[in-house]
Design a protein around this motif. Structure first.
Motif, PDB file in Angstrom:
ATOM      1  N   GLU A 186       5.642 -11.002   1.952  1.00 31.83           N
ATOM      2  CA  GLU A 186       4.550 -11.093   0.994  1.00 31.83           C
ATOM      3  C   GLU A 186       5.121 -11.245  -0.406  1.00 31.83           C
ATOM      4  OE1 GLU A 186       0.882  -8.305  -0.541  1.00 31.83           O
ATOM      5  OE2 GLU A 186       1.372  -8.295   1.574  1.00 31.83           O
ATOM      6  N   THR A 236       0.121  -3.470  -0.516  1.00 28.05           N
ATOM      7  CA  THR A 236       1.229  -4.243   0.037  1.00 28.05           C
ATOM      8  C   THR A 236       1.865  -3.502   1.209  1.00 28.05           C
ATOM      9  OG1 THR A 236       1.680  -5.317  -2.074  1.00 28.05           O
ATOM     10  CG2 THR A 236       3.485  -5.249  -0.480  1.00 28.05           C
ATOM     11  N   PRO A 273       2.158  -7.995 -10.838  1.00 33.06           N
ATOM     12  CA  PRO A 273       2.690  -7.316  -9.652  1.00 33.06           C
ATOM     13  C   PRO A 273       1.569  -6.926  -8.687  1.00 33.06           C
ATOM     14  CG  PRO A 273       2.655  -5.814 -11.515  1.00 33.06           C
ATOM     15  CD  PRO A 273       2.261  -7.177 -12.042  1.00 33.06           C
ATOM     16  N   ALA A 274       1.856  -7.059  -7.409  1.00 33.14           N
ATOM     17  CA  ALA A 274       0.887  -6.688  -6.378  1.00 33.14           C
ATOM     18  C   ALA A 274       0.768  -5.164  -6.322  1.00 33.14           C
ATOM     19  CB  ALA A 274       1.342  -7.219  -5.029  1.00 33.14           C
ATOM     20  N   ILE A 286       1.188  -1.746  -4.930  1.00 35.76           N
ATOM     21  CA  ILE A 286       2.172  -1.287  -3.950  1.00 35.76           C
ATOM     22  C   ILE A 286       1.519  -0.707  -2.704  1.00 35.76           C
ATOM     23  CG2 ILE A 286       3.994   0.419  -3.563  1.00 35.76           C
ATOM     24  CD1 ILE A 286       4.964  -0.161  -6.401  1.00 35.76           C
ATOM     25  N   TRP A 329       4.259   0.374 -10.845  1.00 37.03           N
ATOM     26  CA  TRP A 329       5.556  -0.293 -10.949  1.00 37.03           C
ATOM     27  C   TRP A 329       6.265   0.317 -12.149  1.00 37.03           C
ATOM     28  CZ3 TRP A 329       7.568  -4.739  -8.364  1.00 37.03           C
ATOM     29  CH2 TRP A 329       6.766  -5.198  -7.304  1.00 37.03           C
ATOM     30  N   VAL A 342       5.124 -10.436  -4.044  1.00 34.21           N
ATOM     31  CA  VAL A 342       4.581  -9.260  -4.722  1.00 34.21           C
ATOM     32  C   VAL A 342       4.629  -9.360  -6.243  1.00 34.21           C
ATOM     33  CG1 VAL A 342       4.995  -7.707  -2.786  1.00 34.21           C
ATOM     34  CG2 VAL A 342       6.778  -8.023  -4.513  1.00 34.21           C
TER      35      VAL A 342
END
Length: 149
Positions: free
Chosen positions: A98, A87, A81-82, A84, A72, A100
């Motif tokens: 979702e 995701t 943060p999820a 990427i 990120w 995130v």
């Protein structure tokens, strides 16, 4: 298999892993030089046409045979943060939505939403991604929505 120039032009000369510019004139032996990542293909098999992605040589080498990590932006204020890549895999497979990440202010969440949609449009061009901001528990949730093109 596509040529380096074809892949570079298609990917706008940006590394799909770190999202930084790739110098098309740099030596392919330089860490910041251009390289083609064939994607996830079984050993001994050829990459599917159009599945190649542009990467810096160092990013491609560092990725090796493990799942890539796409960071990120450090300028964003996103809590937890999820990942990427995971995701994108879930949204590509299932569609839907979702959560995130979480942000302390609506402005932080809106800035992160714009960045996320832009990043996903280059990282996973086959994914039609949007992002919304939803209030929740005194903070703002960043929610990714997706369908396929």
């Amino acid at each position: 298999m596509s040529t380096l120039d074809e892949v570079g032009e298609r990917d706008a000369w940006r590394c799909w892993l770190c999202d930084e510019p790739v110098d098309p004139d740099a030596s392919v032996n330089s860490d910041r030089g251009p390289s083609i990542d064939g994607g996830a293909t079984p050993k001994g098999k050829k990459a599917a046409p159009g599945s190649e992605r542009l990467a810096h040589r160092a990013c491609n080498t560092r990725k090796g045979a493990v799942k890539p990590v796409v960071a990120w932006s450090p300028t964003l204020f996103v809590v937890e943060p999820a990942p990427i890549v995971s995701t994108v895999e879930r949204l590509t497979r299932k569609g839907g939505r979702e959560v995130v990440g979480r942000c302390p202010t609506r402005a932080d969440a809106e800035e992160a939403a714009v960045w996320l949609v832009d990043r996903l449009s280059r990282f996973a061009p086959q994914l039609r991604a949007t992002a919304t901001v939803e209030p929740g528990g005194g903070q703002f949730l960043l929610v990714a929505h997706a369908g396929t093109r």
